[in-house]
Design an enzyme around this catalytic site. Structure first.
Site, PDB file in Angstrom:
ATOM      1  N   GLY A 266       0.796  -1.224   0.000  1.00  0.00           N
ATOM      2  CA  GLY A 266       0.000   0.000   0.000  1.00  0.00           C
ATOM      3  C   GLY A 266       0.827   1.273   0.000  1.00  0.00           C
ATOM      4  O   GLY A 266       0.669   2.149  -0.849  1.00  0.00           O
ATOM      5  N   ALA A 267       1.734   1.367   0.967  1.00  0.00           N
ATOM      6  CA  ALA A 267       2.507   2.600   1.110  1.00  0.00           C
ATOM      7  C   ALA A 267       3.640   2.353   2.092  1.00  0.00           C
ATOM      8  O   ALA A 267       3.683   1.309   2.741  1.00  0.00           O
ATOM      9  CB  ALA A 267       1.620   3.725   1.627  1.00  0.00           C
ATOM     10  N   MET A 268       4.534   3.329   2.195  1.00  0.00           N
ATOM     11  CA  MET A 268       5.703   3.154   3.049  1.00  0.00           C
ATOM     12  C   MET A 268       6.044   4.454   3.776  1.00  0.00           C
ATOM     13  O   MET A 268       6.111   5.512   3.175  1.00  0.00           O
ATOM     14  CB  MET A 268       6.883   2.683   2.183  1.00  0.00           C
ATOM     15  CG  MET A 268       8.172   2.516   2.939  1.00  0.00           C
ATOM     16  SD  MET A 268       8.043   1.229   4.214  1.00  0.00           S
ATOM     17  CE  MET A 268       9.194   1.849   5.412  1.00  0.00           C
ATOM     18  N   GLU A 303       0.371   5.791   7.587  1.00  0.00           N
ATOM     19  CA  GLU A 303       1.779   6.090   7.315  1.00  0.00           C
ATOM     20  C   GLU A 303       2.221   7.312   8.115  1.00  0.00           C
ATOM     21  O   GLU A 303       3.329   7.355   8.637  1.00  0.00           O
ATOM     22  CB  GLU A 303       2.029   6.314   5.818  1.00  0.00           C
ATOM     23  CG  GLU A 303       1.585   5.167   4.905  1.00  0.00           C
ATOM     24  CD  GLU A 303       2.059   3.800   5.328  1.00  0.00           C
ATOM     25  OE1 GLU A 303       3.121   3.689   5.951  1.00  0.00           O
ATOM     26  OE2 GLU A 303       1.335   2.814   5.052  1.00  0.00           O
ATOM     27  N   GLU A 325       3.540  -2.090  13.689  1.00  0.00           N
ATOM     28  CA  GLU A 325       2.396  -2.285  12.798  1.00  0.00           C
ATOM     29  C   GLU A 325       1.085  -2.489  13.563  1.00  0.00           C
ATOM     30  O   GLU A 325       0.068  -1.897  13.227  1.00  0.00           O
ATOM     31  CB  GLU A 325       2.658  -3.431  11.813  1.00  0.00           C
ATOM     32  CG  GLU A 325       3.798  -3.163  10.832  1.00  0.00           C
ATOM     33  CD  GLU A 325       3.648  -1.875  10.038  1.00  0.00           C
ATOM     34  OE1 GLU A 325       2.557  -1.275  10.026  1.00  0.00           O
ATOM     35  OE2 GLU A 325       4.657  -1.437   9.425  1.00  0.00           O
TER      36      GLU A 325
HETATM   37  N1  B3K Z   1       5.743  -0.531   6.689  1.00  0.00           N
HETATM   38  C1  B3K Z   1       5.245  -0.744   5.362  1.00  0.00           C
HETATM   39  C2  B3K Z   1       5.262  -2.172   4.944  1.00  0.00           C
HETATM   40  C3  B3K Z   1       6.504  -2.605   4.310  1.00  0.00           C
HETATM   41  C4  B3K Z   1       6.364  -3.988   3.738  1.00  0.00           C
HETATM   42  C5  B3K Z   1       7.619  -4.513   3.240  1.00  0.00           C
HETATM   43  N2  B3K Z   1       7.507  -5.815   2.646  1.00  0.00           N
HETATM   44  C6  B3K Z   1       3.859  -0.216   5.187  1.00  0.00           C
HETATM   45  C7  B3K Z   1       3.081  -0.054   6.425  1.00  0.00           C
HETATM   46  O1  B3K Z   1       2.695  -0.976   7.084  1.00  0.00           O
HETATM   47  O2  B3K Z   1       2.843   1.064   6.794  1.00  0.00           O
HETATM   48 ZN    ZN Z   2       2.403   0.183   8.831  1.00  0.00          ZN
END
Ligand code: B3K
Ligand code: ZN
Length: 876
Positions: A266-268, A303, A325
């Site tokens: 989705g996003a980073m 995010e 998370e």
């Molecule tokens: N932290 C990233 C997820 C990264 C996944 C890598 N395979 C998005 C999120 O949960 O906000």
């Molecule tokens: Zn996240």
């Protein structure tokens, strides 16, 4: 692709990093063939890690090493060694400056990890272990460093971005240009980001609670610039909410979001420079549905919230992933609940958990919220870590109350700001701030599986006392046969015969959270003139399954009277579930199918109830999905599930036709689009009614859908009508509508993705033949995960009927695609294979076909570590 048979990494083997990196200076030269990376690291022996000077081990994957220097001196090749995991360098002093030059090929990178190109734009994805594909580095989250990044690029890439604040820009002698960015906050490499491209931006500003001005920017390709307003609004709402609810302010002068078409998820949350999948940020009323608007609001917030829960306080190692998370999903869920309908948000989240996370907990990849081991960490970005992890945080919130939880989060952020910590540190802060003991509660982090609560009750007329007995159990999961009792907060209400909440204690509370901590426990209540009816697990207060022998009458009563909106919905689901169970049985026994009249009447009164939020009504009218029925089944009989559900939908539609039509007409307004909750609610009920009406396949109903499709001024109404036509309309007409739609929207990537998934996910339309045709469509691209998800993913995950075709051709097709994808993008391949991994739950013939498909993946040649882990564990 990573080489060699993957190793297993264990939490118990965690060791402190041998060396720390006080600062990281990166220099990128972007060029058409091969990007040059120079990294200058201030390296220091970690005093906490022990004595001596062991070799410095740096992670590196698919890198071309050019040179190594220490303190300005070229290091001879005899003093370092390229090893499978990266680079090992001999060390002579406890502090030194290391300079490494290497070359990478973003132009050939299809894994979308590290530095890669998307539609001619350079971008990065480093979480979890992508930074090692950029340069040699201790690529682990407990090594936190201050980054300065210079990007040199040809002028055709006018926008050059990285983390932090821009400190310099200029021209190079050969006509290129450069920008230097400095991030004042120490961070792990997984939060590094770089973007270079020909991008446009929208800009806004935000004043924090303490009066600081922050510049907000969203970058996209020029054609999408009109689709950023909703994300910008959402961002500002999220920033305000985090100040109000958690007392957390933003900490840099600038916050940037970039939309990228090729993205694995989705996003980073990269520090100051979030990179988003275009599908999770771009929206306009004409092109995006209500669901997309809400998803964007949630992901932008998610995010953004990571800036504190993840970036300022990060994870010590990847086993702690849920620390950031689970907590951040909980934060974004509460944000969405505050912005929209709380009950509906809860219902959506619980539905996801029950269908998909419960299935994960019951499958071959089951793992605790904090896993003990992994082969490939990318496989552990799961519903268990995210959604169940969020439920675990929610339970702490329930146990401590909002104020106590805030005390705990304040202590957590203050105590650990700038550190890389563990789930244990989070729980400890909650305990310390509140003076409570959460020892037993911690089992939620270490034990996998979905606990089951078996609840019975009794009433003693003479004394007016009521007793509830709760037995908890948890099925075995891989590596964990026996489970110890969990600490389960069981929210309870008791209803009188009039449907009123009864006082449960001397203080007159009508809802209590019972602390279920033992394998078997009884709770006593007194002062009742008659036997009350329990409303159990209100608001879904714990991620468990509750079994209580409700009669149909009792469920109908709860549906009408429970003061807890979630449990009203849940009572309806239980009722529908029982009815569908009976239909499945009758179908298997060749009996004539008949829908229980009580269910019809219950749905009728829900539909007629004008006091309820229309969005809640829409949820209450939806039958449990095929996936939910499958998850709940002891053995999955796909055919019986499909036929029972199809029959029930049709029977309900026929019986409720008049009411559905009345509601449809009442709610079908000619009103400008707004993504406000009240309008979304009306549209969702209206379109639910339309879909039911079309299930009758009456010409009149289909005409309504056709008219809505022809005239719709927003994508929510347009797509809902098209979906109804695809599922029930006359084939030639539908073909025409699909064609019209495509011609109108072929310029818009997100709408084309919707167009794909609408067809692939349809039981009627998404036949294997049609899905194969879609894959040959010019707009399809196997290298683009969104397209893969829209066509192959929608088929495997949402098209229950076609995927489960009895000849096994659906499974074979998915297996073939997984094999092809693994060569391009292992993360996506390992995701896509999941629907094939639950073969043990199926009736024998179909299960065997599924297993064979999985076996064919295993036998197809050398698999990536990602895919190997999932397939090998599932075949065991
Ligand atoms: N932290 C990233 C997820 C990264 C996944 C890598 N395979 C998005 C999120 O949960 O906000
Ligand atoms: Zn996240």
């Amino acid at each position: 692709m990573k080489d060699a048979q993957p190793n297993t990494v264990y939490l118990k083997d965690y060791k402190l990093p041998e060396y720390l990196i006080d600062s990281t200076k990166l220099h990128f030269e972007l060029q058409p063939k091969g990007t040059l990376v120079k990294s200058q690291l201030k390296v220091r022996r970690n005093p906490a890690a022990g004595a001596g000077l062991p070799p410095l081990l740096l992670d590196g994957v698919e890198l071309e090493l050019l040179s190594v220097s220490i303190d300005g001196q070229l290091v001879p090749a005899s003093r370092y060694q390229e090893i499978p995991a990266g680079l090992s360098i001999e060390v002579e002093k406890p502090e030194f400056e290391l300079e490494i030059c290497n070359r990478i090929s973003p132009e050939n990178n299809t894994s979308l990890e590290g530095l890669y190109l998307s539609n001619g734009m350079y971008c990065t994805q480093c979480e979890a272990e992508g930074f090692r594909k950029i340069t040699y580095y201790p690529d682990r989250p407990d090594v936190m460093s201050k980054f300065t990044t210079t990007i040199v690029a040809p002028r055709q890439y006018p926008v050059l971005l990285s983390n932090g604040n821009e400190i310099e820009r200029g021209a190079t002698e050969d006509g290129r240009h450069f920008v230097t960015w400095e991030d004042p906050f120490a961070k792990p490499a997984y939060l590094f980001a770089l973007v270079a491209g020909d991008l446009q931006r929208v800009e806004d500003s935000y004043t924090t609670a303490s009066g600081r001005q922050v510049t907000l920017q969203i970058y996209t390709e020029a054609k999408n610039i009109g689709k950023c307003a909703h994300a910008m609004r959402s961002l500002k709402k999220a920033m305000r909410w985090d100040e109000e609810v958690y007392g957390r302010e933003y900490d840099l002068d600038i916050f940037m979001i970039v939309a990228v078409d090729h993205f694995n998820m989705g996003a980073m949350e990269n520090k100051g420079l979030n990179i988003f999948n275009s599908a999770c940020v771009l929206a306009s009323p004409e092109t995006a549905t209500d669901a997309t608007f809400q998803r964007i609001e949630a992901i932008v917030a998610h995010e953004y919230f990571h800036n504190w829960s993840g970036n300022r306080v990060t994870c010590r190692d990847w086993f702690q992933l849920s620390l950031k998370e689970g907590f951040t999903v909980f934060r974004d869920a509460e944000f969405s609940a505050d912005m929209n309908s709380r009950a509906v948000k809860r219902i959506e989240d619980v539905s996801l958990l029950r269908t998909q996370q419960f299935a994960e907990d019951a499958g071959p990849m089951a793992h605790p919220v904090r896993p003990d081991s992994y082969m490939e960490i990318s496989n552990f970005y799961t519903l268990t870590v995210y959604e169940k992890g969020a439920e675990v945080v929610r339970m702490i919130h329930t146990l401590l109350g909002a104020e106590g939880f805030r005390k705990g989060s304040d202590l957590y952020f203050d105590r650990h700001d700038g550190q890389a910590v563990t789930c244990e540190d989070f729980v400890k802060a909650m305990e310390d701030a509140n003076g409570v003991d959460l020892t037993q509660f911690r089992r939620w982090y270490s034990q996998a599986g979905t606990p089951v609560l078996d609840v019975t009750d009794s009433y003693d007329e003479a004394s007016g006392s009521y007793t509830l007995t709760v037995r908890q159990s948890c099925p075995p999961t891989p590596g964990q046969k026996e489970k110890l009792p969990f600490h389960i907060p069981l929210a309870l209400g008791l209803l009188s015969a009039e449907g009123k909440d009864l006082p449960l204690d001397e203080a007159g509370n009508t809802q209590l959270v019972l602390p279920v901590t033992e394998a078997e426990q009884t709770f006593h209540f007194s002062g009742f003139a008659e036997k009350p009816l329990p409303s159990l697990l209100r608001g879904f207060s714990a991620p468990v399954k509750v079994r209580y022998d409700y009669s149909s009458e009792q469920l109908l009563f709860l549906m009408r009277n429970d003061s807890d909106a979630f449990n009203r919905w849940d009572a309806g689901q239980r009722l529908a579930f029982a009815a569908l169970g009976q239909l499945q049985k009758d179908y298997r026994n060749g009996k004539t199918l008949q829908l229980q009249p009580e269910l019809v009447e219950a749905y009728r009164s829900v539909l007629r109830n004008r006091d309820l939020d229309p969005a809640l009504v829409a949820k209450m009218l939806a039958l449990p999905s095929e996936q939910t029925l499958a998850e709940e089944a002891e053995r999955i009989d796909a055919e019986a599930i499909i036929e029972a559900r199809k029959f029930a939908r049709h029977a309900l539609a026929e019986a409720l036709k008049e009411d559905l039509l009345e509601s449809y007409r009442r709610l079908h307004k000619d009103k400008p689009y707004s993504p406000e909750a009240a309008d979304i609610a009306e549209r969702s009920l209206k379109n639910t009614c339309l879909d039911y009406l079309c299930a009758t396949e009456d010409a009149d109903a289909l005409l309504l859908a056709q008219q809505q499709f022809d005239k719709a001024a927003n994508m929510t109404d347009c797509a809902a009508a098209l979906a109804a036509l695809v599922n029930y309309g006359n084939e030639t007409d539908v073909d025409k509508s699909l064609e019209t739609f495509y011609e109108r929207w072929k310029v818009d990537t997100q709408v084309v993705e919707l167009w794909f998934s609408l067809q692939s996910g349809s039981a009627r339309w998404g036949t294997l033949e049609r899905v194969q045709t879609l894959m040959a469509h010019p707009a399809f691209e196997l290298k683009n995960p969104n397209k893969v998800r829209a066509v192959i993913g929608a088929f495997a995950n949402r098209n229950f009927a076609q995927f489960h075709r009895t000849d096994g051709s659906g499974f074979e097709f998915v297996a073939q695609q997984v094999i092809a994808l693994d060569k391009l993008n292992p993360q996506i391949a390992a995701r896509l294979v999941i629907p094939l991994t639950r073969w043990k739950k199926y009736s024998s013939a179909l299960g065997e076909k599924m297993r064979q498909s999985l076996e064919s993946v295993m036998q197809s040649g050398k698999l990536s570590a990602d895919l190997y882990e999932v397939v090998s564990k599932s075949l065991q």
